[in-house]
Design a protein around this motif. Structure first.
Motif, PDB file in Angstrom:
ATOM      1  N   LEU A  51      -3.456   3.830  -3.484  1.00 35.58           N
ATOM      2  CA  LEU A  51      -2.954   3.461  -5.072  1.00 35.58           C
ATOM      3  C   LEU A  51      -1.568   3.313  -4.966  1.00 35.58           C
ATOM      4  CD1 LEU A  51      -4.778   6.851  -6.503  1.00 35.58           C
ATOM      5  CD2 LEU A  51      -5.479   4.480  -6.464  1.00 35.58           C
ATOM      6  N   THR A  52      -1.107   2.386  -5.821  1.00 35.98           N
ATOM      7  CA  THR A  52       0.372   1.957  -5.811  1.00 35.98           C
ATOM      8  C   THR A  52       0.834   1.944  -7.383  1.00 35.98           C
ATOM      9  OG1 THR A  52       2.060   0.635  -5.105  1.00 35.98           O
ATOM     10  CG2 THR A  52      -0.081  -0.420  -5.332  1.00 35.98           C
ATOM     11  N   GLY A  53       1.889   2.480  -7.355  1.00 35.35           N
ATOM     12  CA  GLY A  53       2.679   2.349  -8.872  1.00 35.35           C
ATOM     13  C   GLY A  53       4.028   2.527  -8.835  1.00 35.35           C
ATOM     14  N   ARG A  54       4.818   2.572 -10.032  1.00 39.08           N
ATOM     15  CA  ARG A  54       5.993   3.135  -9.822  1.00 39.08           C
ATOM     16  C   ARG A  54       6.386   4.861 -10.083  1.00 39.08           C
ATOM     17  NH1 ARG A  54       9.013  -0.464 -14.395  1.00 39.08           N
ATOM     18  NH2 ARG A  54       6.778  -0.183 -15.429  1.00 39.08           N
ATOM     19  N   ARG A  55       5.429   5.355 -10.472  1.00 38.02           N
ATOM     20  CA  ARG A  55       5.651   6.653 -10.853  1.00 38.02           C
ATOM     21  C   ARG A  55       4.976   7.723 -10.000  1.00 38.02           C
ATOM     22  NH1 ARG A  55       4.141   7.730 -17.040  1.00 38.02           N
ATOM     23  NH2 ARG A  55       4.651   9.876 -16.160  1.00 38.02           N
ATOM     24  N   THR A  56       5.572   8.385  -8.892  1.00 32.90           N
ATOM     25  CA  THR A  56       5.177   9.091  -7.936  1.00 32.90           C
ATOM     26  C   THR A  56       4.250  10.353  -8.648  1.00 32.90           C
ATOM     27  OG1 THR A  56       7.074  10.292  -7.534  1.00 32.90           O
ATOM     28  CG2 THR A  56       6.228   8.297  -6.109  1.00 32.90           C
TER      29      THR A  56
ATOM     30  N   GLN B 207      -4.760  12.917  -4.922  1.00 36.55           N
ATOM     31  CA  GLN B 207      -5.194  14.128  -4.512  1.00 36.55           C
ATOM     32  C   GLN B 207      -6.481  14.437  -5.296  1.00 36.55           C
ATOM     33  OE1 GLN B 207      -2.509  17.256  -5.734  1.00 36.55           O
ATOM     34  NE2 GLN B 207      -0.929  16.396  -3.984  1.00 36.55           N
ATOM     35  N   GLU B 208      -6.786  13.861  -6.291  1.00 33.09           N
ATOM     36  CA  GLU B 208      -8.046  14.057  -7.187  1.00 33.09           C
ATOM     37  C   GLU B 208      -9.008  13.356  -6.338  1.00 33.09           C
ATOM     38  OE1 GLU B 208     -10.160  12.363 -11.257  1.00 33.09           O
ATOM     39  OE2 GLU B 208      -7.995  12.946 -11.250  1.00 33.09           O
ATOM     40  N   ILE B 209      -8.764  12.157  -6.052  1.00 30.47           N
ATOM     41  CA  ILE B 209      -9.831  11.267  -5.500  1.00 30.47           C
ATOM     42  C   ILE B 209      -9.852  11.032  -3.949  1.00 30.47           C
ATOM     43  CG2 ILE B 209     -10.283   9.996  -7.442  1.00 30.47           C
ATOM     44  CD1 ILE B 209      -8.666   7.609  -6.390  1.00 30.47           C
ATOM     45  N   GLY B 210      -9.086  11.856  -3.111  1.00 28.86           N
ATOM     46  CA  GLY B 210      -8.903  11.831  -1.678  1.00 28.86           C
ATOM     47  C   GLY B 210      -8.246  10.619  -1.364  1.00 28.86           C
ATOM     48  N   GLY B 211      -7.394  10.057  -2.002  1.00 30.90           N
ATOM     49  CA  GLY B 211      -6.805   8.525  -1.656  1.00 30.90           C
ATOM     50  C   GLY B 211      -5.219   8.898  -1.256  1.00 30.90           C
ATOM     51  N   ARG B 212      -4.541   7.656  -1.137  1.00 27.46           N
ATOM     52  CA  ARG B 212      -3.089   7.859  -0.707  1.00 27.46           C
ATOM     53  C   ARG B 212      -2.451   7.398  -1.686  1.00 27.46           C
ATOM     54  NH1 ARG B 212      -0.733   4.697   3.817  1.00 27.46           N
ATOM     55  NH2 ARG B 212      -2.695   3.393   3.956  1.00 27.46           N
ATOM     56  N   ALA B 213      -1.057   7.538  -2.021  1.00 24.11           N
ATOM     57  CA  ALA B 213      -0.356   7.275  -2.831  1.00 24.11           C
ATOM     58  C   ALA B 213       0.917   6.442  -2.183  1.00 24.11           C
ATOM     59  CB  ALA B 213       0.201   8.182  -3.921  1.00 24.11           C
ATOM     60  N   ILE B 214       1.289   5.217  -2.835  1.00 27.40           N
ATOM     61  CA  ILE B 214       2.460   4.453  -2.377  1.00 27.40           C
ATOM     62  C   ILE B 214       3.345   3.953  -3.572  1.00 27.40           C
ATOM     63  CG2 ILE B 214       3.368   2.729  -0.828  1.00 27.40           C
ATOM     64  CD1 ILE B 214       0.926   2.681   0.494  1.00 27.40           C
ATOM     65  N   ALA B 215       4.500   4.769  -3.670  1.00 32.12           N
ATOM     66  CA  ALA B 215       5.114   4.213  -4.806  1.00 32.12           C
ATOM     67  C   ALA B 215       5.920   2.678  -4.332  1.00 32.12           C
ATOM     68  CB  ALA B 215       6.582   5.215  -4.790  1.00 32.12           C
ATOM     69  N   ALA B 216       5.982   1.930  -5.442  1.00 27.79           N
ATOM     70  CA  ALA B 216       6.409   0.468  -5.418  1.00 27.79           C
ATOM     71  C   ALA B 216       6.578   0.000  -6.526  1.00 27.79           C
ATOM     72  CB  ALA B 216       5.343  -0.288  -4.740  1.00 27.79           C
TER      73      ALA B 216
ATOM     74  N   ALA C 184      -8.854   4.492 -14.633  1.00 26.33           N
ATOM     75  CA  ALA C 184     -10.130   4.553 -14.763  1.00 26.33           C
ATOM     76  C   ALA C 184     -10.761   3.597 -13.462  1.00 26.33           C
ATOM     77  CB  ALA C 184     -10.618   3.679 -15.929  1.00 26.33           C
ATOM     78  N   ILE C 185     -10.226   2.641 -13.228  1.00 30.46           N
ATOM     79  CA  ILE C 185     -10.590   1.781 -12.149  1.00 30.46           C
ATOM     80  C   ILE C 185     -10.585   2.575 -10.907  1.00 30.46           C
ATOM     81  CG2 ILE C 185      -9.986  -0.349 -10.579  1.00 30.46           C
ATOM     82  CD1 ILE C 185      -8.796  -1.563 -13.158  1.00 30.46           C
ATOM     83  N   ALA C 186      -9.546   3.294 -10.516  1.00 33.08           N
ATOM     84  CA  ALA C 186      -9.517   4.125  -9.162  1.00 33.08           C
ATOM     85  C   ALA C 186     -10.695   5.140  -9.256  1.00 33.08           C
ATOM     86  CB  ALA C 186      -8.259   5.056  -9.173  1.00 33.08           C
ATOM     87  N   ARG C 187     -10.951   5.898 -10.335  1.00 33.37           N
ATOM     88  CA  ARG C 187     -12.104   6.771 -10.355  1.00 33.37           C
ATOM     89  C   ARG C 187     -13.310   6.232 -10.329  1.00 33.37           C
ATOM     90  NH1 ARG C 187      -8.741   9.299 -14.786  1.00 33.37           N
ATOM     91  NH2 ARG C 187      -7.846  11.175 -13.862  1.00 33.37           N
ATOM     92  N   ARG C 188     -13.633   4.941 -10.840  1.00 33.71           N
ATOM     93  CA  ARG C 188     -14.821   4.351 -10.632  1.00 33.71           C
ATOM     94  C   ARG C 188     -15.135   3.709  -9.160  1.00 33.71           C
ATOM     95  NH1 ARG C 188     -19.094   2.825 -10.122  1.00 33.71           N
ATOM     96  NH2 ARG C 188     -20.394   1.494 -11.560  1.00 33.71           N
ATOM     97  N   LEU C 189     -14.141   3.305  -8.656  1.00 31.92           N
ATOM     98  CA  LEU C 189     -14.181   2.778  -7.178  1.00 31.92           C
ATOM     99  C   LEU C 189     -14.524   4.026  -6.267  1.00 31.92           C
ATOM    100  CD1 LEU C 189     -11.339   0.219  -7.331  1.00 31.92           C
ATOM    101  CD2 LEU C 189     -13.712  -0.491  -6.883  1.00 31.92           C
ATOM    102  N   HIS C 190     -13.786   5.139  -6.540  1.00 33.04           N
ATOM    103  CA  HIS C 190     -14.053   6.332  -5.580  1.00 33.04           C
ATOM    104  C   HIS C 190     -15.509   6.878  -5.929  1.00 33.04           C
ATOM    105  CE1 HIS C 190     -13.716  10.288  -3.911  1.00 33.04           C
ATOM    106  NE2 HIS C 190     -14.032  11.009  -5.344  1.00 33.04           N
TER     107      HIS C 190
END
Length: 263
Positions: free
Chosen positions: A34-39, A47-56, A20-26
């Protein structure tokens, strides 16, 4: 700060509140890292919001340094990642204590240390820390969670004064019970009738408001819960008795049972 064209690093992006935060900021015009454990969850959202994913996995002591180096320059950091930390303190192993402290408190502090001079060199920026109403009042079987969320509040308050001269805003957001996503939903906890909740989208709106209006603190909860938290800060013993009568221990016990494998 106007978010249009700004780059935002968001931790904890794999959960419903993070989504929800990601979509609202977009929608505000931000470009998301975007970062989290689950790629498998991160990449479709990116892909949906045209961002970049980094697994961490931020429970790894070295992960924060790797993350900020890979993320590169950003204008806003939103520290949303968190572990529940529920249960009696004696039920935690030393390693589990370290994990909760690392993810909930140490990593936001390290990321702030890393990005402060970079943001100052870019002319300013903003840090947002997602705490909890549990960062304002303690509750049974949540001492570890309380400790980290209280810590975020203290860190944010002190940091806000330090950063003002650098044109860097600092905000702390305090959600209450969130429906449809988050720790209570993940644990399968059913709240007592009459206990008010808020939506993930309301948390996301608060994050945007905090950045755009440079607000120091924002609570995300119905009025009754916000008043109760205020009273608890003034008269904690009385508030604890009222909370117990309202079933706080039962809720906490269910949270512990539902989250023990997520420490």
């Amino acid at each position: 700060m106007n978010l249009h064209g700004k780059t935002v690093l968001l931790t904890g992006a794999t959960g419903g509140i993070g989504h929800a935060i990601a979509r609202r900021l977009h929608r505000e015009g931000g470009t998301l890292v975007l970062t989290g454990r689950r790629t498998d969850v991160l990449e479709p959202l990116a892909q949906e919001i045209g961002g970049r994913a980094i697994a961490a996995d931020l429970a790894d002591p070295a992960a924060a340094e790797r993350l900020v180096e890979e993320a590169g320059d950003v204008d806003v950091v939103v520290a949303n990642a968190g572990l529940p930390g529920t249960g009696e303190i004696t039920s935690f192993s030393p390693q589990e204590i370290d994990r909760v402290l690392d993810v909930n408190l140490r990593v936001p502090i390290l990321m702030t240390r890393h990005y402060t001079e970079r943001l100052a060199a870019r002319g300013g920026g903003h840090f947002v820390f997602i705490s909890s109403l549990a960062g304002k009042t303690g509750s049974p079987y949540s001492s570890m969670y309380n400790a980290t969320k209280f810590g975020l509040r203290g860190f944010g308050q002190g940091l806000r004064h330090e950063m003002a001269a650098k044109n860097i805003g600092v905000s702390v957001v305090f959600p209450g019970f969130i429906r449809d996503a988050g720790m209570f939903v993940d644990a399968g906890v059913e709240l007592p009738r009459g206990v008010g909740t808020s939506s993930p989208e309301e948390v996301a709106d608060a994050v945007v408001t905090a950045i755009v209006r440079n607000r120091g603190e924002i609570d995300v909860a119905p009025l009754g819960m916000r008043v109760g938290t205020l009273v608890a800060g003034i008269a904690p013993a009385t508030a604890a008795r009222v909370s117990e009568l309202a079933g706080a221990s039962k809720i906490a016990g269910e949270m512990t049972a539902g989250q023990v494998d997520k420490r």
